[in-house]
Design a protein around this motif. Structure first.
Motif, PDB file in Angstrom:
ATOM      1  N   GLU A   1      41.902  39.476  53.940  1.00 31.58           N
ATOM      2  CA  GLU A   1      42.349  38.096  53.275  1.00 31.58           C
ATOM      3  C   GLU A   1      43.855  38.331  52.535  1.00 31.58           C
ATOM      4  O   GLU A   1      44.271  39.200  52.107  1.00 31.58           O
ATOM      5  N   PHE A   2      44.527  37.094  52.911  1.00 33.37           N
ATOM      6  CA  PHE A   2      45.713  36.726  52.598  1.00 33.37           C
ATOM      7  C   PHE A   2      45.408  36.557  50.674  1.00 33.37           C
ATOM      8  O   PHE A   2      44.637  35.776  50.425  1.00 33.37           O
ATOM      9  N   THR A   3      46.368  37.095  49.946  1.00 28.84           N
ATOM     10  CA  THR A   3      46.325  36.791  48.401  1.00 28.84           C
ATOM     11  C   THR A   3      47.187  35.677  48.128  1.00 28.84           C
ATOM     12  O   THR A   3      47.870  35.136  48.832  1.00 28.84           O
ATOM     13  N   LYS A   4      47.089  35.731  46.754  1.00 30.59           N
ATOM     14  CA  LYS A   4      48.395  34.864  46.230  1.00 30.59           C
ATOM     15  C   LYS A   4      49.697  35.457  46.456  1.00 30.59           C
ATOM     16  O   LYS A   4      50.730  34.539  46.327  1.00 30.59           O
ATOM     17  N   GLY A   5      50.016  36.590  46.696  1.00 28.24           N
ATOM     18  CA  GLY A   5      51.103  37.393  47.004  1.00 28.24           C
ATOM     19  C   GLY A   5      52.117  37.000  45.940  1.00 28.24           C
ATOM     20  O   GLY A   5      51.903  37.673  44.806  1.00 28.24           O
ATOM     21  N   LEU A   6      53.323  36.651  46.378  1.00 30.93           N
ATOM     22  CA  LEU A   6      54.502  36.389  45.458  1.00 30.93           C
ATOM     23  C   LEU A   6      54.082  35.618  44.281  1.00 30.93           C
ATOM     24  O   LEU A   6      54.718  35.661  43.154  1.00 30.93           O
ATOM     25  N   SER A   7      53.110  34.881  44.399  1.00 33.21           N
ATOM     26  CA  SER A   7      52.691  33.991  43.062  1.00 33.21           C
ATOM     27  C   SER A   7      51.834  34.576  41.921  1.00 33.21           C
ATOM     28  O   SER A   7      51.680  34.283  40.851  1.00 33.21           O
ATOM     29  N   ASP A   8      51.472  36.084  42.370  1.00 35.07           N
ATOM     30  CA  ASP A   8      50.400  36.838  41.507  1.00 35.07           C
ATOM     31  C   ASP A   8      51.010  38.369  41.533  1.00 35.07           C
ATOM     32  O   ASP A   8      50.531  38.930  42.448  1.00 35.07           O
ATOM     33  N   VAL A   9      51.628  38.870  40.695  1.00 36.13           N
ATOM     34  CA  VAL A   9      52.168  40.148  40.586  1.00 36.13           C
ATOM     35  C   VAL A   9      50.971  41.286  40.624  1.00 36.13           C
ATOM     36  O   VAL A   9      51.366  42.417  41.066  1.00 36.13           O
ATOM     37  N   ASP A  10      50.037  40.795  40.164  1.00 36.21           N
ATOM     38  CA  ASP A  10      48.882  41.816  40.164  1.00 36.21           C
ATOM     39  C   ASP A  10      48.020  41.852  41.396  1.00 36.21           C
ATOM     40  O   ASP A  10      47.089  42.812  41.657  1.00 36.21           O
ATOM     41  N   GLU A  11      48.374  41.252  42.500  1.00 33.49           N
ATOM     42  CA  GLU A  11      47.552  41.256  43.805  1.00 33.49           C
ATOM     43  C   GLU A  11      48.508  41.563  45.068  1.00 33.49           C
ATOM     44  O   GLU A  11      49.891  41.416  44.739  1.00 33.49           O
TER      45      GLU A  11
ATOM     46  N   GLU B   1      49.737  41.409  49.231  1.00 33.85           N
ATOM     47  CA  GLU B   1      49.895  40.589  50.081  1.00 33.85           C
ATOM     48  C   GLU B   1      48.837  40.169  50.607  1.00 33.85           C
ATOM     49  O   GLU B   1      48.387  39.183  51.166  1.00 33.85           O
ATOM     50  N   LEU B   2      47.872  41.431  51.197  1.00 31.31           N
ATOM     51  CA  LEU B   2      46.720  41.373  51.726  1.00 31.31           C
ATOM     52  C   LEU B   2      45.740  42.200  51.148  1.00 31.31           C
ATOM     53  O   LEU B   2      46.098  43.159  50.670  1.00 31.31           O
ATOM     54  N   TRP B   3      44.577  42.022  51.155  1.00 31.70           N
ATOM     55  CA  TRP B   3      43.375  42.731  50.780  1.00 31.70           C
ATOM     56  C   TRP B   3      42.116  42.654  51.482  1.00 31.70           C
ATOM     57  O   TRP B   3      41.834  41.398  51.991  1.00 31.70           O
ATOM     58  N   GLN B   4      41.493  43.619  51.594  1.00 26.39           N
ATOM     59  CA  GLN B   4      40.148  43.667  52.186  1.00 26.39           C
ATOM     60  C   GLN B   4      39.410  44.197  50.908  1.00 26.39           C
ATOM     61  O   GLN B   4      39.241  45.087  50.483  1.00 26.39           O
ATOM     62  N   LEU B   5      38.353  43.124  50.523  1.00 25.29           N
ATOM     63  CA  LEU B   5      37.255  43.235  49.717  1.00 25.29           C
ATOM     64  C   LEU B   5      36.196  43.577  50.411  1.00 25.29           C
ATOM     65  O   LEU B   5      35.505  42.844  51.088  1.00 25.29           O
ATOM     66  N   ASP B   6      35.503  44.731  49.776  1.00 27.15           N
ATOM     67  CA  ASP B   6      34.174  44.851  50.419  1.00 27.15           C
ATOM     68  C   ASP B   6      33.127  43.961  49.819  1.00 27.15           C
ATOM     69  O   ASP B   6      33.380  43.087  48.964  1.00 27.15           O
ATOM     70  N   LEU B   7      31.678  44.039  50.047  1.00 29.94           N
ATOM     71  CA  LEU B   7      30.857  42.906  49.976  1.00 29.94           C
ATOM     72  C   LEU B   7      30.540  43.204  48.195  1.00 29.94           C
ATOM     73  O   LEU B   7      29.675  42.088  47.715  1.00 29.94           O
ATOM     74  N   THR B   8      30.835  44.125  47.493  1.00 24.70           N
ATOM     75  CA  THR B   8      30.477  44.344  46.152  1.00 24.70           C
ATOM     76  C   THR B   8      31.853  43.738  45.259  1.00 24.70           C
ATOM     77  O   THR B   8      31.763  43.637  44.022  1.00 24.70           O
ATOM     78  N   GLY B   9      32.917  43.399  46.083  1.00 28.60           N
ATOM     79  CA  GLY B   9      34.304  42.777  45.299  1.00 28.60           C
ATOM     80  C   GLY B   9      35.171  43.833  45.118  1.00 28.60           C
ATOM     81  O   GLY B   9      36.248  43.645  44.305  1.00 28.60           O
ATOM     82  N   GLU B  10      34.982  45.151  45.566  1.00 24.69           N
ATOM     83  CA  GLU B  10      35.878  46.109  45.273  1.00 24.69           C
ATOM     84  C   GLU B  10      36.780  46.245  46.475  1.00 24.69           C
ATOM     85  O   GLU B  10      36.506  45.659  47.423  1.00 24.69           O
ATOM     86  N   VAL B  11      38.104  46.632  46.129  1.00 19.30           N
ATOM     87  CA  VAL B  11      39.096  46.586  47.008  1.00 19.30           C
ATOM     88  C   VAL B  11      39.136  47.603  47.985  1.00 19.30           C
ATOM     89  O   VAL B  11      39.079  48.971  47.664  1.00 19.30           O
ATOM     90  N   ALA B  12      38.793  47.605  49.268  1.00 19.30           N
ATOM     91  CA  ALA B  12      38.599  48.403  50.381  1.00 19.30           C
ATOM     92  C   ALA B  12      39.945  48.993  51.017  1.00 19.30           C
ATOM     93  O   ALA B  12      40.442  50.105  51.117  1.00 19.30           O
ATOM     94  N   HIS B  13      40.910  48.005  50.875  1.00  9.25           N
ATOM     95  CA  HIS B  13      42.103  48.054  51.571  1.00  9.25           C
ATOM     96  C   HIS B  13      43.245  47.289  50.914  1.00  9.25           C
ATOM     97  O   HIS B  13      43.171  45.894  50.831  1.00  9.25           O
ATOM     98  N   TRP B  14      44.330  47.703  50.431  1.00 10.85           N
ATOM     99  CA  TRP B  14      45.395  46.949  49.708  1.00 10.85           C
ATOM    100  C   TRP B  14      46.791  47.329  50.429  1.00 10.85           C
ATOM    101  O   TRP B  14      47.185  48.202  50.921  1.00 10.85           O
ATOM    102  N   ILE B  15      47.309  45.865  50.656  1.00 10.08           N
ATOM    103  CA  ILE B  15      48.477  46.044  51.726  1.00 10.08           C
ATOM    104  C   ILE B  15      49.531  45.412  50.930  1.00 10.08           C
ATOM    105  O   ILE B  15      49.297  44.123  50.737  1.00 10.08           O
ATOM    106  N   ASP B  16      50.644  46.180  51.015  1.00 10.52           N
ATOM    107  CA  ASP B  16      51.904  45.586  50.243  1.00 10.52           C
ATOM    108  C   ASP B  16      52.914  45.366  51.205  1.00 10.52           C
ATOM    109  O   ASP B  16      53.182  46.214  52.055  1.00 10.52           O
TER     110      ASP B  16
END
Length: 186
Positions: free
Chosen positions: A61-71, A73-88
């Motif tokens: 999924e696309f995140t808030k990106g530039l609007s949120d410095v803690d996220e 640009e994209l991430w894949q969250l697993d079914l428990t809500g944990e970050v499986a893949h962080w893409i900057d």
């Protein structure tokens, strides 16, 4: 008065022969007022390169990106809500990357500026403790050519084979050769 994000729509057809991932995706991209066409299109490219074949480990999924410095640009969250893949994107500092590395199973970075080599020389030694981190360079002339494909409504075909990426519209095509600066451990 604050400027609002510009909405872009992309119909993305992906044929990734390297990973055997094929599919059609309808993307809605909120482009931050300070975001360039180049950055937005590199986000689309990163999506195409990492979209999973199925959603068993969650959606990309696309995140808030530039609007949120803690996220990212994209991430894949697993079914428990944990970050499986962080893409900057861009040239994040080592603290941000190590924090992302601690929060996720995989981290990918796509740098597309002409100053990538200088940035990476200053950072590479600080990231030896990040085995799950992959860093890629998109040559500046290729990312700039990709930016010229940007429109408010886009029909994009992305073919990936032998590490090369071909992005085309009805009127133009761009060939991209991502360069691995650091590969993640298997």
């Amino acid at each position: 008065m604050a400027l609002k994000a510009t909405i872009h729509k992309a119909q993305l057809q992906i044929a990734d022969m390297d990973r055997h991932v094929y599919g059609d995706h309808s993307l809605t991209l909120a482009r931050h007022p300070s975001e360039t066409d180049e950055r937005m299109m590199v986000r689309v490219l990163a999506f195409a390169l990492h979209v999973p074949a199925d959603e068993l480990r969650g959606r990309l999924e696309f995140t808030k990106g530039l609007s949120d410095v803690d996220e990212p640009e994209l991430w894949q969250l697993d079914l428990t809500g944990e970050v499986a893949h962080w893409i900057d994107l861009g040239q994040p500092d080592d603290r941000r990357l190590m924090k992302a590395h601690g929060r996720s199973e995989r981290v990918s970075v796509y740098s597309y500026a002409s100053s990538t080599e200088v940035w990476w020389r200053g950072l590479a030694g600080k990231l030896t403790r990040a085995p799950r981190l992959a860093v890629w360079q998109i040559p500046a002339e290729q990312s700039q050519a990709l930016a010229r494909l940007a429109e408010r409504s886009m029909q994009l075909q992305v073919s990936i084979q032998d590490g090369s990426v071909y992005v085309s519209t009805a009127n133009a095509a761009v060939e991209i050769h991502p360069i691995a600066l650091k590969e993640a451990a298997p």
